[in-house]
Write an enzyme that holds these catalytic residues in place. Structure first.
Site, PDB file in Angstrom:
ATOM      1  CG  ASP A   1       5.777   3.504  -7.848  1.00 36.67           C
ATOM      2  OD1 ASP A   1       5.303   4.611  -7.546  1.00 36.67           O
ATOM      3  OD2 ASP A   1       5.163   2.450  -7.665  1.00 36.67           O
TER       4      ASP A   1
ATOM      5  NE  ARG B   1       0.775   1.596  -6.841  1.00 37.35           N
ATOM      6  CZ  ARG B   1       1.878   2.316  -6.921  1.00 37.35           C
ATOM      7  NH1 ARG B   1       3.010   1.761  -7.308  1.00 37.35           N
ATOM      8  NH2 ARG B   1       1.856   3.598  -6.608  1.00 37.35           N
TER       9      ARG B   1
ATOM     10  CG  ASP C   1       5.138  -3.201  -5.154  1.00 39.53           C
ATOM     11  OD1 ASP C   1       5.732  -4.278  -5.293  1.00 39.53           O
ATOM     12  OD2 ASP C   1       5.664  -2.197  -4.644  1.00 39.53           O
ATOM     13  CG  ASN C   2       7.624  -0.554  -7.683  1.00 37.70           C
ATOM     14  OD1 ASN C   2       6.870   0.113  -6.992  1.00 37.70           O
ATOM     15  ND2 ASN C   2       8.753  -1.035  -7.218  1.00 37.70           N
TER      16      ASN C   2
ATOM     17  CE  LYS D   1       7.799   7.780  -4.343  1.00 40.82           C
ATOM     18  NZ  LYS D   1       8.442   7.300  -5.604  1.00 40.82           N
TER      19      LYS D   1
ATOM     20  N   GLY E   1       0.812  -1.214   0.000  1.00 39.75           N
ATOM     21  CA  GLY E   1       0.000   0.000   0.000  1.00 39.75           C
ATOM     22  C   GLY E   1       0.845   1.263   0.000  1.00 39.75           C
TER      23      GLY E   1
END
Length: 431
Positions: free
Chosen positions: A217, A138, A207-208, A65, A47
């Site tokens: 990312d 993602r 997740d990227n 971010k 997450g």
């Protein structure tokens, strides 16, 4: 796609929005939930540990971010440091102007009032990324639900992606099968561009990688310079899992994990092969880009050997990747390459282009072979100056990287090979 235009009252109010202190009218910030395969091993709960989705205007989503801890921070402070924020701010714009699909950098805000504790005390910063909302969905977003057997949520997420990626006319009863195929194709095209331009992501966890087929990312990234095979910009990647030359294989592997997450959605009565679709688009796009880089206008099967062999030679002789391609358009070829069989074969291949004028070839080659890329040392110089309060180098690099294919004679120093001290730079996930 519509352009984005926002008018704020003043610079201070703009800064308040861009660091998350204020929200756009009607918006609600959220941290997104996802899982992921990290370096090949599955982590069931990740997450947004230091990022929040600030809101959305039309199809554009604003993702900040470094805004502080969220429910997914796992004990972290949720902050981003200035050095990593500068790198993402610069490279996302550099990638866009190279013609590579990516999230964009809308803003960079730093604060000396909020110290961030890493190996040393550092300056806090926030980068706001802007992209279509599905860019922040993602492969790992689907995994977090599928691995918890939340299959209705998998379906809801797939429907959300479909409704935001396609027009109503494009949606069919085979929509889930077609969605997987389209994601595979988009990913193949994206990775082909990475390979052609020498970009190495550094951390290609599931997740990227998103479902839109755009780069997301930015962490320990790098562009290949005098090393191609086994080039690893990420100091933490000891085994070289995410090395430059392994990126296509890893992307295909990640798509296999997406197919598993889609298992309850796919119509098993209709054969689909996401691996085939990925490699089809990857090979087709990469072949086309490499022939353009060589100045070739029509297809011959033997062209593949020409670009594969020059990559081997560039690696063998430790020649700078970007400089070689740019100089090739001006027929400037290193002596060690002229002595190789490759050179005479390439020259004969050019003669088959017929009356294709040298000037036209040069112009076309220079539209796909950039003169300027964001080398890690360039970002490091900008970081060190910013840490002293001088942000002018960031603006200078941003101006440079928005025109990577132009000569920009006043910027020639940035087209040189990296200084020797750059070899000692250590880039990691915390950079």
């Amino acid at each position: 796609m519509d352009t984005l235009s926002i008018t704020m009252i003043d610079r201070q109010e703009m800064a308040e929005f861009l660091c998350g202190n204020k929200l756009l009218s009607g918006s609600q910030s959220i941290a997104m939930n996802y899982a992921g395969h990290q370096f090949g091993y599955f982590t069931s709960q990740l997450g947004d540990g230091r990022a929040t989705l600030l809101g959305q205007i039309n199809q554009w989503a604003f993702h900040a971010k470094g805004t502080g801890p969220t429910q997914y921070s796992r004990g972290g402070d949720g902050r981003a440091v200035l050095r990593s924020s500068i790198r993402e701010y610069l490279v996302s714009e550099a990638m866009f102007h190279l013609g590579i699909e990516t999230t964009r950098a809308l803003s960079l805000v730093s604060s000396t009032l909020l110290p961030v504790y890493r190996e040393t005390i550092e300056t806090a910063a926030i980068v706001v990324r802007v992209a279509p909302i599905v860019a922040f969905v993602r492969i790992g977003t689907f995994e977090v639900f599928s691995t918890h057997h939340q299959y209705e949520q998998v379906r809801q997420l797939a429907d959300f992606v479909i409704n935001n990626m396609y027009s109503k006319q494009e949606v069919t009863k085979d929509r889930y099968n077609l969605l997987l195929i389209d994601i595979a194709r988009r990913t193949g095209k994206l990775v082909a561009h990475w390979q052609a331009f020498g970009f190495t992501h550094g951390v290609l966890n599931t997740d990227n990688m998103n479902v839109l087929g755009s780069t997301i990312d930015y962490g320990p990234f790098g562009f290949v310079e005098d090393k191609i095979q086994g080039y690893v910009p990420n100091h933490s990647d000891d085994e070289g899992r995410y090395a430059f030359d392994r990126q296509p294989i890893i992307a295909a592997w990640n798509l296999g994990k997406l197919r598993l997450a889609f298992s309850t959605l796919i119509d098993s009565n209709k054969y689909i092969d996401e691996q085939y679709e990925f490699w089809l688009l990857f090979n087709r796009t990469y072949d086309n880009l490499m022939r353009q880089k060589l100045g070739l206008t029509f297809y011959l099967q033997s062209d593949q050997w020409i670009y594969q062999e020059i990559l081997r030679l560039l690696d063998l002789y430790h020649l700078d990747y970007t400089r070689f391609w740019r100089q090739l358009a001006d027929e400037i070829v290193p002596d060690v390459i002229k002595k190789e069989q490759w050179f005479s074969i390439y020259q004969r291949r050019l003669t088959l282009e017929g009356s294709y004028a040298k000037k036209i070839r040069r112009e076309r080659m220079n539209r796909v072979n950039p003169k300027y890329i964001l080398r890690n040392y360039m970002a490091q110089v900008a970081i060190e100056k910013a840490q002293e309060g001088d942000y002018n180098e960031i603006d200078r690099l941003l101006h440079l990287l928005r025109r990577p294919f132009d000569e920009q004679d006043e910027m020639n120093d940035y087209a040189k090979i990296s200084p020797k001290w750059a070899k000692k730079l250590i880039i990691s996930c915390s950079s």
